[in-house]
Structures are given as structure tokens and as C-alpha cells.
Design a protein around this motif. Structure first.
Motif, PDB file in Angstrom:
ATOM      1  N   ASP A 174       0.823  -1.208   0.000  1.00  0.00           N
ATOM      2  CA  ASP A 174       0.000   0.000   0.000  1.00  0.00           C
ATOM      3  C   ASP A 174       0.858   1.258   0.000  1.00  0.00           C
ATOM      4  O   ASP A 174       0.552   2.239  -0.683  1.00  0.00           O
ATOM      5  CB  ASP A 174      -0.940   0.009   1.207  1.00  0.00           C
ATOM      6  CG  ASP A 174      -2.044  -1.031   1.081  1.00  0.00           C
ATOM      7  OD1 ASP A 174      -2.340  -1.438  -0.060  1.00  0.00           O
ATOM      8  OD2 ASP A 174      -2.606  -1.437   2.113  1.00  0.00           O
ATOM      9  N   GLN A 175       1.930   1.233   0.770  1.00  0.00           N
ATOM     10  CA  GLN A 175       2.835   2.382   0.826  1.00  0.00           C
ATOM     11  C   GLN A 175       3.477   2.623  -0.531  1.00  0.00           C
ATOM     12  O   GLN A 175       3.542   3.758  -1.017  1.00  0.00           O
ATOM     13  CB  GLN A 175       3.920   2.130   1.873  1.00  0.00           C
ATOM     14  CG  GLN A 175       4.965   3.245   1.960  1.00  0.00           C
ATOM     15  CD  GLN A 175       6.037   2.929   2.986  1.00  0.00           C
ATOM     16  OE1 GLN A 175       5.767   2.909   4.172  1.00  0.00           O
ATOM     17  NE2 GLN A 175       7.253   2.664   2.529  1.00  0.00           N
ATOM     18  N   THR A 176       3.933   1.558  -1.163  1.00  0.00           N
ATOM     19  CA  THR A 176       4.548   1.684  -2.481  1.00  0.00           C
ATOM     20  C   THR A 176       3.529   2.144  -3.509  1.00  0.00           C
ATOM     21  O   THR A 176       3.839   2.958  -4.383  1.00  0.00           O
ATOM     22  CB  THR A 176       5.161   0.339  -2.922  1.00  0.00           C
ATOM     23  OG1 THR A 176       6.166  -0.056  -1.983  1.00  0.00           O
ATOM     24  CG2 THR A 176       5.796   0.454  -4.306  1.00  0.00           C
ATOM     25  N   ALA A 177       2.309   1.636  -3.401  1.00  0.00           N
ATOM     26  CA  ALA A 177       1.257   2.020  -4.344  1.00  0.00           C
ATOM     27  C   ALA A 177       0.985   3.518  -4.279  1.00  0.00           C
ATOM     28  O   ALA A 177       0.814   4.179  -5.312  1.00  0.00           O
ATOM     29  CB  ALA A 177      -0.022   1.237  -4.049  1.00  0.00           C
ATOM     30  N   ARG A 178       0.953   4.066  -3.071  1.00  0.00           N
ATOM     31  CA  ARG A 178       0.725   5.511  -2.922  1.00  0.00           C
ATOM     32  C   ARG A 178       1.881   6.307  -3.522  1.00  0.00           C
ATOM     33  O   ARG A 178       1.673   7.325  -4.192  1.00  0.00           O
ATOM     34  CB  ARG A 178       0.545   5.865  -1.442  1.00  0.00           C
ATOM     35  CG  ARG A 178      -0.781   5.415  -0.852  1.00  0.00           C
ATOM     36  CD  ARG A 178      -1.014   6.027   0.517  1.00  0.00           C
ATOM     37  NE  ARG A 178      -0.060   5.534   1.502  1.00  0.00           N
ATOM     38  CZ  ARG A 178      -0.251   4.456   2.248  1.00  0.00           C
ATOM     39  NH1 ARG A 178      -1.363   3.750   2.121  1.00  0.00           N
ATOM     40  NH2 ARG A 178       0.651   4.080   3.142  1.00  0.00           N
ATOM     41  N   ALA A 179       3.096   5.839  -3.283  1.00  0.00           N
ATOM     42  CA  ALA A 179       4.275   6.537  -3.799  1.00  0.00           C
ATOM     43  C   ALA A 179       4.318   6.495  -5.324  1.00  0.00           C
ATOM     44  O   ALA A 179       4.584   7.506  -5.984  1.00  0.00           O
ATOM     45  CB  ALA A 179       5.541   5.908  -3.221  1.00  0.00           C
ATOM     46  N   ILE A 180       4.036   5.331  -5.883  1.00  0.00           N
ATOM     47  CA  ILE A 180       4.050   5.174  -7.334  1.00  0.00           C
ATOM     48  C   ILE A 180       2.938   6.002  -7.971  1.00  0.00           C
ATOM     49  O   ILE A 180       3.115   6.595  -9.041  1.00  0.00           O
ATOM     50  CB  ILE A 180       3.889   3.683  -7.710  1.00  0.00           C
ATOM     51  CG1 ILE A 180       5.222   2.955  -7.507  1.00  0.00           C
ATOM     52  CG2 ILE A 180       3.436   3.523  -9.145  1.00  0.00           C
ATOM     53  CD1 ILE A 180       6.312   3.344  -8.485  1.00  0.00           C
ATOM     54  N   ALA A 181       1.787   6.060  -7.321  1.00  0.00           N
ATOM     55  CA  ALA A 181       0.678   6.869  -7.834  1.00  0.00           C
ATOM     56  C   ALA A 181       1.070   8.342  -7.873  1.00  0.00           C
ATOM     57  O   ALA A 181       0.753   9.064  -8.824  1.00  0.00           O
ATOM     58  CB  ALA A 181      -0.565   6.673  -6.975  1.00  0.00           C
ATOM     59  N   SER A 182       1.778   8.791  -6.842  1.00  0.00           N
ATOM     60  CA  SER A 182       2.235  10.176  -6.787  1.00  0.00           C
ATOM     61  C   SER A 182       3.211  10.473  -7.922  1.00  0.00           C
ATOM     62  O   SER A 182       3.117  11.508  -8.594  1.00  0.00           O
ATOM     63  CB  SER A 182       2.905  10.449  -5.436  1.00  0.00           C
ATOM     64  OG  SER A 182       3.370  11.783  -5.362  1.00  0.00           O
ATOM     65  N   LEU A 183       4.131   9.557  -8.155  1.00  0.00           N
ATOM     66  CA  LEU A 183       5.085   9.725  -9.253  1.00  0.00           C
ATOM     67  C   LEU A 183       4.362   9.715 -10.597  1.00  0.00           C
ATOM     68  O   LEU A 183       4.666  10.511 -11.491  1.00  0.00           O
ATOM     69  CB  LEU A 183       6.130   8.606  -9.220  1.00  0.00           C
ATOM     70  CG  LEU A 183       7.187   8.689  -8.124  1.00  0.00           C
ATOM     71  CD1 LEU A 183       8.054   7.436  -8.136  1.00  0.00           C
ATOM     72  CD2 LEU A 183       8.056   9.929  -8.305  1.00  0.00           C
ATOM     73  N   GLY A 184       3.399   8.815 -10.735  1.00  0.00           N
ATOM     74  CA  GLY A 184       2.658   8.717 -11.988  1.00  0.00           C
ATOM     75  C   GLY A 184       1.914   9.998 -12.322  1.00  0.00           C
ATOM     76  O   GLY A 184       1.912  10.452 -13.471  1.00  0.00           O
ATOM     77  N   GLU A 185       1.275  10.596 -11.314  1.00  0.00           N
ATOM     78  CA  GLU A 185       0.543  11.844 -11.529  1.00  0.00           C
ATOM     79  C   GLU A 185       1.495  12.968 -11.927  1.00  0.00           C
ATOM     80  O   GLU A 185       1.183  13.796 -12.784  1.00  0.00           O
ATOM     81  CB  GLU A 185      -0.221  12.231 -10.258  1.00  0.00           C
ATOM     82  CG  GLU A 185      -1.419  11.345  -9.963  1.00  0.00           C
ATOM     83  CD  GLU A 185      -2.433  11.354 -11.090  1.00  0.00           C
ATOM     84  OE1 GLU A 185      -2.735  12.444 -11.610  1.00  0.00           O
ATOM     85  OE2 GLU A 185      -2.913  10.269 -11.468  1.00  0.00           O
ATOM     86  N   THR A 186       2.666  12.999 -11.296  1.00  0.00           N
ATOM     87  CA  THR A 186       3.663  14.022 -11.622  1.00  0.00           C
ATOM     88  C   THR A 186       4.133  13.879 -13.063  1.00  0.00           C
ATOM     89  O   THR A 186       4.254  14.866 -13.796  1.00  0.00           O
ATOM     90  CB  THR A 186       4.875  13.918 -10.673  1.00  0.00           C
ATOM     91  OG1 THR A 186       4.441  14.147  -9.330  1.00  0.00           O
ATOM     92  CG2 THR A 186       5.940  14.946 -11.034  1.00  0.00           C
ATOM     93  N   LEU A 187       4.381  12.653 -13.486  1.00  0.00           N
ATOM     94  CA  LEU A 187       4.863  12.408 -14.847  1.00  0.00           C
ATOM     95  C   LEU A 187       3.795  12.736 -15.885  1.00  0.00           C
ATOM     96  O   LEU A 187       4.101  13.232 -16.970  1.00  0.00           O
ATOM     97  CB  LEU A 187       5.313  10.951 -14.983  1.00  0.00           C
ATOM     98  CG  LEU A 187       6.547  10.577 -14.155  1.00  0.00           C
ATOM     99  CD1 LEU A 187       6.798   9.079 -14.214  1.00  0.00           C
ATOM    100  CD2 LEU A 187       7.773  11.332 -14.646  1.00  0.00           C
ATOM    101  N   LYS A 188       2.541  12.469 -15.567  1.00  0.00           N
ATOM    102  CA  LYS A 188       1.460  12.800 -16.496  1.00  0.00           C
ATOM    103  C   LYS A 188       1.335  14.310 -16.681  1.00  0.00           C
ATOM    104  O   LYS A 188       1.016  14.788 -17.771  1.00  0.00           O
ATOM    105  CB  LYS A 188       0.131  12.241 -15.972  1.00  0.00           C
ATOM    106  CG  LYS A 188      -0.025  10.745 -16.147  1.00  0.00           C
ATOM    107  CD  LYS A 188      -1.386  10.290 -15.639  1.00  0.00           C
ATOM    108  CE  LYS A 188      -1.553   8.789 -15.792  1.00  0.00           C
ATOM    109  NZ  LYS A 188      -2.880   8.328 -15.269  1.00  0.00           N
ATOM    110  N   ALA A 189       1.584  15.042 -15.608  1.00  0.00           N
ATOM    111  CA  ALA A 189       1.419  16.496 -15.646  1.00  0.00           C
ATOM    112  C   ALA A 189       2.638  17.219 -16.209  1.00  0.00           C
ATOM    113  O   ALA A 189       2.546  18.387 -16.583  1.00  0.00           O
ATOM    114  CB  ALA A 189       1.116  17.018 -14.240  1.00  0.00           C
TER     115      ALA A 189
END
Length: 226
Positions: free
Chosen positions: A65-80
């Protein structure tokens, strides 16, 4: 934009190469899972391989769950920030450049008590695979969805749909046989080429209600008639 932090590193011109053995060992260090920690679905390609390796490492440390939150944060940054994506894929990065980039990415990702994500980012950097990070984020989300028993509901429209419309579509599909009784994960996409209408995808089922599809069918009918 986050890319401003990486611009100096991204524009340096000294190439750093990693021996093939190092690249292979970098993957193997993550990808020797015990039976209960294996990725829930098989993924292919470089990004799929790395996403599966990260899933395994996180599962072994009870940090999914911790990794999922971190990866989601990175993913949103890369999309933007597509400039950042370009920088990550630049072939001319020094060791120092990559170390700096990893540090910044780790800050964006946030909490990483076990150090799993930072170690993973370092592995990507060492193997010249930072450019695959955006794809890894997407594939990791797929793995987490499978882990949670979710099924993707992809809704593509010509224009962005509001939350109320998406909720109504999700509710309608959830009552159909295609949901397989699983929790739906709505993924909204925009494709102006559709002109209007929707394309709904769930599992291996696709329902094309787009205007572009209707126009194509009409054109074919006219061509056949003539």
C-alpha cells in the motif's frame, strides 16, 4: 513544473553506460519472489518486468500500500510534466545526474520507510531505465488493481466527462454481467478523434458508441452501395 528541478541534469552531455551483467542482476535482485508474493497477473515488456519486480519486493516487506501511494504520486507528476518524462529518457546522463534525479523523485514519492522505492529508482538509474518509469507506474497500478480484486472500466470520450456522468456509467456497468461481480476501477480518457459519444472497455469487451464509429459504418455502407 517539476521538470525545472531536473533540467540541469537532463542537459549534461556525458554518457554513462551499465554493463549487461549489471542490468540483469539489477532485475534479479528484485525478481526472485516467494510463491505468496508473486505478481497477481503476468505483465510483459520492460515496464511490466520492472513493475512486477517492484510489486514482489514490496509484498515481501509488507509495504504494498505504501509503495502504491508513492508510485501513484510519481505517476501523476509524470502525467502532468512531459518535460520531466523527456529528461528521464535522455541518454546522456552522468552518474551524478542520475543520483540527483533519484533524490528528487524520492522526495516526490514521499514516505518510503523500508527504502524499497528509492532502491528501485536507483536500480532503474543504474540500468538506464529511468525513461521507463511512467510505464512502470501504469503497470504497477494494474497489478494493484488485480491484487484488490478490481477490474478496469475504461471510458473514453471526445470531451472530459464530469464525475456525475462517470458515476452513472460505473453504476450501470456494475449491474451488468461484464463486471464479473468485481469492484470497478474507472479509468477516464479523452480522445477528440471520437467526435462524440463513448467507447467503453471492460475486460475483453468493448462497446463502441462513438460518433466516429457511426460515421465509419455509414461511409462503409455508402461505399458498398456504390
Amino acid at each position: 513544473m517539476m521538470s525545472a528541478r531536473f533540467a540541469r541534469a537532463g542537459l549534461r552531455a556525458t554518457q554513462f553506460s551499465v554493463p549487461r551483467t549489471a542490468a540483469v542482476n539489477g532485475i534479479r535482485s528484485y525478481a526472485t519472489p516467494a510463491q505468496e508474493t508473486r505478481a497477481p497477473v503476468a505483465l510483459f515488456g520492460v515496464d511490466g518486468t520492472y513493475a512486477s519486480a517492484l510489486y514482489t519486493a514490496s509484498a515481501k516487506s509488507a509495504a504494498l500500500d505504501q509503495t502504491a501511494r508513492a508510485i501513484a504520486s510519481l505517476g501523476e507528476t509524470l502525467k502532468a510534466d512531459k518535460k520531466l518524462v523527456t529528461i528521464l529518457g535522455a541518454p546522456m546522463l552522468t552518474i551524478a545526474d542520475k543520483q540527483s534525479i533519484v533524490e528528487e523523485l524520492a522526495k516526490i514519492a514521499g514516505t518510503d520507510k523500508a527504502g524499497i522505492l528509492k532502491n528501485f529508482l536507483e536500480t532503474l538509474a543504474e540500468n538506464n531505465r529511468l525513461g521507463s518509469l511512467e510505464g512502470v507506474c501504469e503497470k504497477f497500478a494494474t497489478l494493484m488493481g488485480a491484487h484488490r480484486g478490481e477490474i478496469d472500466l475504461n471510458i473514453t470520450s471526445a470531451q472530459e466527462l464530469d464525475a456525475k456522468t462517470l458515476s452513472r456509467l460505473e453504476k450501470a456497468v456494475s449491474k451488468s454481467q461484464f463486471s464479473q461481480g468485481k469492484k470497478l476501477k474507472v479509468v477516464a480518457k479523452v480522445n477528440p478523434d471520437l467526435v462524440g459519444g463513448l467507447v467503453v472497455e471492460i475486460g475483453d469487451r468493448t462497446v463502441d458508441l462513438s460518433v466516429s464509429s457511426k460515421i465509419a459504418k455509414m461511409n462503409k455502407a455508402l461505399s458498398d452501395a456504390l
